[in-house]
Design a protein around this motif. Structure first.
Motif, PDB file in Angstrom:
ATOM      1  N   ASP B 255       0.787  -1.142  -0.023  1.00  0.00           N
ATOM      2  CA  ASP B 255       0.180   0.071  -0.028  1.00  0.00           C
ATOM      3  C   ASP B 255       0.910   1.140   0.062  1.00  0.00           C
ATOM      4  OD1 ASP B 255      -2.236  -1.638   0.310  1.00  0.00           O
ATOM      5  OD2 ASP B 255      -1.942  -1.807   2.532  1.00  0.00           O
ATOM      6  N   CYS B 256       0.427   2.486  -0.278  1.00  0.00           N
ATOM      7  CA  CYS B 256       1.139   3.495  -0.008  1.00  0.00           C
ATOM      8  C   CYS B 256       0.273   4.689   0.643  1.00  0.00           C
ATOM      9  CB  CYS B 256       1.590   4.173  -1.411  1.00  0.00           C
ATOM     10  SG  CYS B 256       0.207   4.076  -2.768  1.00  0.00           S
ATOM     11  N   ARG B 257      -0.024   4.127   1.841  1.00  0.00           N
ATOM     12  CA  ARG B 257      -0.856   5.255   2.693  1.00  0.00           C
ATOM     13  C   ARG B 257      -0.505   6.554   2.829  1.00  0.00           C
ATOM     14  NH1 ARG B 257      -1.885   4.500   9.167  1.00  0.00           N
ATOM     15  NH2 ARG B 257       0.165   5.059   8.941  1.00  0.00           N
ATOM     16  N   SER B 258       0.830   6.948   2.740  1.00  0.00           N
ATOM     17  CA  SER B 258       1.251   8.338   2.881  1.00  0.00           C
ATOM     18  C   SER B 258       0.834   9.067   1.498  1.00  0.00           C
ATOM     19  CB  SER B 258       2.467   8.138   3.269  1.00  0.00           C
ATOM     20  OG  SER B 258       3.377   7.823   2.280  1.00  0.00           O
ATOM     21  N   LEU B 259       0.884   8.180   0.267  1.00  0.00           N
ATOM     22  CA  LEU B 259       0.555   9.128  -0.775  1.00  0.00           C
ATOM     23  C   LEU B 259      -1.148   9.192  -0.862  1.00  0.00           C
ATOM     24  CD1 LEU B 259       1.068  10.068  -3.754  1.00  0.00           C
ATOM     25  CD2 LEU B 259       1.135   7.608  -4.480  1.00  0.00           C
ATOM     26  N   VAL B 260      -1.489   8.410  -0.502  1.00  0.00           N
ATOM     27  CA  VAL B 260      -3.206   8.392  -0.485  1.00  0.00           C
ATOM     28  C   VAL B 260      -3.469   9.707   0.076  1.00  0.00           C
ATOM     29  CG1 VAL B 260      -5.321   7.639   0.282  1.00  0.00           C
ATOM     30  CG2 VAL B 260      -3.589   6.167  -0.710  1.00  0.00           C
ATOM     31  N   LEU B 261      -2.880   9.690   1.466  1.00  0.00           N
ATOM     32  CA  LEU B 261      -3.261  11.102   2.317  1.00  0.00           C
ATOM     33  C   LEU B 261      -2.812  12.385   1.756  1.00  0.00           C
ATOM     34  CD1 LEU B 261      -2.319   9.440   5.846  1.00  0.00           C
ATOM     35  CD2 LEU B 261      -4.505  10.200   4.952  1.00  0.00           C
ATOM     36  N   ILE B 272     -10.395  18.877  -6.354  1.00  0.00           N
ATOM     37  CA  ILE B 272     -10.595  17.588  -7.389  1.00  0.00           C
ATOM     38  C   ILE B 272     -11.467  16.448  -6.712  1.00  0.00           C
ATOM     39  CG2 ILE B 272      -9.287  15.955  -8.373  1.00  0.00           C
ATOM     40  CD1 ILE B 272      -8.356  18.515  -9.677  1.00  0.00           C
ATOM     41  N   GLU B 273     -12.433  16.175  -7.219  1.00  0.00           N
ATOM     42  CA  GLU B 273     -13.176  15.140  -6.968  1.00  0.00           C
ATOM     43  C   GLU B 273     -13.056  13.594  -7.641  1.00  0.00           C
ATOM     44  OE1 GLU B 273     -17.317  16.509  -6.970  1.00  0.00           O
ATOM     45  OE2 GLU B 273     -16.810  17.697  -4.925  1.00  0.00           O
ATOM     46  N   ASN B 274     -12.802  14.017  -8.821  1.00  0.00           N
ATOM     47  CA  ASN B 274     -12.471  12.621  -9.688  1.00  0.00           C
ATOM     48  C   ASN B 274     -11.272  12.931 -10.400  1.00  0.00           C
ATOM     49  OD1 ASN B 274     -12.375  10.770 -11.627  1.00  0.00           O
ATOM     50  ND2 ASN B 274     -14.409  10.423 -12.017  1.00  0.00           N
ATOM     51  N   PRO B 275     -10.085  12.500  -9.697  1.00  0.00           N
ATOM     52  CA  PRO B 275      -8.688  12.892 -10.330  1.00  0.00           C
ATOM     53  C   PRO B 275      -8.629  12.340 -11.836  1.00  0.00           C
ATOM     54  CG  PRO B 275      -8.431  11.339  -8.481  1.00  0.00           C
ATOM     55  CD  PRO B 275      -9.790  11.774  -8.649  1.00  0.00           C
ATOM     56  N   ARG B 276      -8.755  11.108 -11.947  1.00  0.00           N
ATOM     57  CA  ARG B 276      -8.686  10.575 -13.225  1.00  0.00           C
ATOM     58  C   ARG B 276      -9.557  11.412 -14.428  1.00  0.00           C
ATOM     59  NH1 ARG B 276      -9.209   4.166 -14.726  1.00  0.00           N
ATOM     60  NH2 ARG B 276      -9.820   4.354 -16.936  1.00  0.00           N
ATOM     61  N   ARG B 277     -10.734  11.907 -13.922  1.00  0.00           N
ATOM     62  CA  ARG B 277     -11.465  12.746 -15.081  1.00  0.00           C
ATOM     63  C   ARG B 277     -10.880  14.007 -15.084  1.00  0.00           C
ATOM     64  NH1 ARG B 277     -16.849  12.272 -13.381  1.00  0.00           N
ATOM     65  NH2 ARG B 277     -16.736  14.437 -12.682  1.00  0.00           N
ATOM     66  N   GLU B 297      -2.268   4.056  -8.137  1.00  0.00           N
ATOM     67  CA  GLU B 297      -3.399   3.578  -7.272  1.00  0.00           C
ATOM     68  C   GLU B 297      -3.490   4.732  -6.121  1.00  0.00           C
ATOM     69  OE1 GLU B 297      -2.373  -0.351  -6.236  1.00  0.00           O
ATOM     70  OE2 GLU B 297      -2.115  -0.897  -8.163  1.00  0.00           O
ATOM     71  N   GLY B 298      -2.426   4.991  -5.549  1.00  0.00           N
ATOM     72  CA  GLY B 298      -2.273   5.937  -4.553  1.00  0.00           C
ATOM     73  C   GLY B 298      -2.998   7.211  -4.605  1.00  0.00           C
ATOM     74  N   SER B 303      -8.372   1.930  -8.716  1.00  0.00           N
ATOM     75  CA  SER B 303      -8.494   1.428  -7.472  1.00  0.00           C
ATOM     76  C   SER B 303      -7.367   0.787  -7.216  1.00  0.00           C
ATOM     77  CB  SER B 303      -9.772   0.652  -7.327  1.00  0.00           C
ATOM     78  OG  SER B 303     -10.525   0.809  -8.434  1.00  0.00           O
ATOM     79  N   GLN B 304      -7.165   0.457  -5.858  1.00  0.00           N
ATOM     80  CA  GLN B 304      -6.146  -0.274  -5.280  1.00  0.00           C
ATOM     81  C   GLN B 304      -5.766  -1.736  -6.009  1.00  0.00           C
ATOM     82  OE1 GLN B 304      -6.398  -1.135  -1.113  1.00  0.00           O
ATOM     83  NE2 GLN B 304      -4.431  -0.522  -0.834  1.00  0.00           N
TER      84      GLN B 304
END
Lengths: 151, 386
Positions: B255-261, B272-277, B297-298, B303-304
């Motif tokens: 996982d990459c929890r610090s990146l998610v945060l 930004i609500e939907n980063p991919r879009r 993913e992060g 998704s993960q």
């Protein structure tokens, strides 16, 4: 832009030699004493969230609580990952191929990175059970565990 | 956090990245990018309110072989008799620091530089010294062997294949052909990547980045000044950073929890609500092939565990829905610790429409990301916009 002329390039070899005496600290010293004198791996538990840490440290990274509850671990654990290093560096403790793993010790909430031994690249798998092999002559450092071997 | 004031990037400059730059010392390397960015912006060090107020340099004592490694830089970054401060992380964190200096009201225009000459010493030795000495350094770990354990766990957990990782390398080296600053553009086949020498299972030579020398500089300015300096300011819309535990065993490396945060913080600030879009192009700091998949993913581009499928679907290719690393990324050769600032510079060029053959047409929102420490212990995410 810089006007770069074709000059002879002088490169000066340098080397910085520094000596350190790293303190293992309040909890590390207890951990290393148990390792050296009793071949015993110890964990330290957070009184609030009950996480058990190896290697030990003074504070819980999640609760910021002081840690002071020691507990004895069997030393056995499960391999959460591994690698086989085929290159050689002067800081390596053994010759390549070097087997490294992260061992999720039974009773602990953290993994311990260490060397693996009595293994072949093909015999390794994530999830395999391992136990520590201690050196006969122990000096009070993490390499008092020679390596972890398959159970 | 919500911003009450806007901070813009008004200029960027890069050296060409090369395996070795034996003809230049660090000050000369940094001067090359400082001179370029001053020329581009027309800025000086004038103290009448029109000039650069301060500098933040990113440099590292071990890499430069000098304690207080920023002291030789003062002269070339305008630090003589003026403020200069050093960040010893990734260069993107130096940009973060400069951003905060401006938001604080203390300065209006700040120069940021980062440089490393990897060729003058040995990366693995420096990386080994980055580990705490009692329990990890003594084992002989370096960032490559640590990354190999992260790769193995990540690939094992989610069924990511060596081929999917190799695709990242092929894409990066191919994209680099469009980047005049890139070190090692190359047409590679998957087989060539998969047949390259095994360094630390499962990572092979071509899964890692080559040794690299180079420097990067950017200039940040408060809104009203930014608009006077350039007609194409690029705004920092959101920024976030986060540290995870140093002990490798404290984290689940898959996982990459610090990146998610870090990403959550940057996205929340930027709305930004939907980063991919919502993001048109991303420059991601990945020094190992699998990291681009894990970091996508992060960052919430998928998704993960879906990073492999993301590249299989061509989403991150040039021409895809969200191109990742049109520059060729670190895998094509960038100096460590400069990697993140280069991502900021490249994302800026994309939004200014100045990215040449690597331009993503019509890019309005870009993401720049930096990782630092073993197995991406810390991350910094910037959302940039026009």
């Amino acid at each position: 832009m810089l006007d770069r002329q074709e000059e002879e390039q002088f490169l000066f070899p340098g080397r910085i030699i520094m000596q350190y005496k790293y303190a293992a600290g309040l909890v590390g010293s207890r951990f290393l004493t148990e390792l050296r004198d009793n071949r015993q791996l110890m964990g330290i538990r957070c009184p609030k969230c009950h996480r058990v840490y190896v290697p030990p440290r003074l504070t819980c990274k999640e609760c910021f609580n002081n840690l002071d509850e020691w507990l004895e671990l069997s030393g056995q654990g499960t391999l959460s990952s591994y690698t086989v290093v085929y290159y050689s560096e002067p800081f390596h403790p053994v010759e390549p191929p070097i087997f490294y793993g992260i061992i999720q010790l039974d009773g602990a909430d953290t993994g311990l990175p260490h060397l693996l031994g009595e293994v072949e690249p093909e015999s390794l798998s994530i999830g395999m059970r391992v136990e520590p092999v201690f050196k006969e002559k122990r000096e009070g450092n993490i390499l008092d565990i020679k390596y972890f071997k398959p159970l | 956090m919500k911003m009450t004031e806007k901070v813009g990037i008004v200029g960027v400059a890069q050296t060409k990245y090369e395996e070795s730059k034996p003809g230049l010392r660090e000050t000369e390397l940094v001067y090359e990018v400082v001179e370029k960015v001053l020329q581009e912006t027309g800025l000086t060090y004038a103290e009448d309110g029109t000039g650069i107020d301060a500098a933040v340099t990113c440099c590292h004592d071990h890499w430069d072989g000098v304690t207080i490694s920023n002291w030789p830089l003062a002269d070339v970054v305008g630090g003589h008799n003026r403020p200069e401060e050093k960040v010893a992380g990734d260069g993107a964190l130096a940009a973060y620091y400069a951003f905060i200096q401006i938001l604080s009201g203390h300065f209006d225009i700040v120069l940021v530089t980062a440089h490393v000459k990897e060729s003058q010493t040995v990366k693995n030795v420096i990386d080994n010294c980055a580990f705490e000495p009692i329990y990890q350094r003594m084992l002989g770990l370096d960032f490559l062997s640590a990354a190999a354990m992260q790769a193995n766990r990540y690939m094992n957990r989610y069924g990511i294949t060596p081929e999917q990782c190799a695709k990242v390398v092929v894409k990066s080296r191919k994209n680099a052909k469009n980047n005049p600053y890139a070190q090692a553009p190359m047409d590679l086949s998957l087989k060539e990547v998969l047949d390259s020498r095994m360094l630390a299972y499962p990572l092979r030579l071509l899964d890692t980045k080559p040794v690299s020398d180079g420097a990067c500089a950017i200039i940040l300015a408060r809104e009203e000044k930014a608009k006077k300096i350039t007609d194409k300011p690029v705004w920092i819309k959101g920024i976030g950073s986060c540290y995870d535990a140093h002990y490798l065993g404290d984290r689940d490396l898959a996982d990459c929890r610090s990146l998610v945060l870090a990403a959550e913080r940057a996205y929340s600030m930027a709305g930004i609500e939907n980063p991919r879009r919502e993001i048109d192009v991303a420059e991601i700091g990945a020094e190992y092939s699998y990291q681009e998949l894990l970091w996508t993913e992060g960052l919430g581009f998928c998704s993960q565990g879906e990073g492999g499928r993301l590249i299989d679907a061509g989403v991150t290719e040039m021409g895809g829905e969200l191109p990742v690393n049109p520059s060729g990324g670190a895998l094509s050769g960038n100096p460590t610790n400069v990697v993140g600032l280069i991502r900021v510079a490249e994302a800026t060029l994309q939004l200014q429409g100045r990215a040449g053959a690597r331009q993503v047409p019509g890019a309005k929102t870009a993401l720049a990301h930096a990782a630092n420490g073993p197995c991406g212990q810390s991350h910094c995410v910037l959302v940039l916009g026009t």
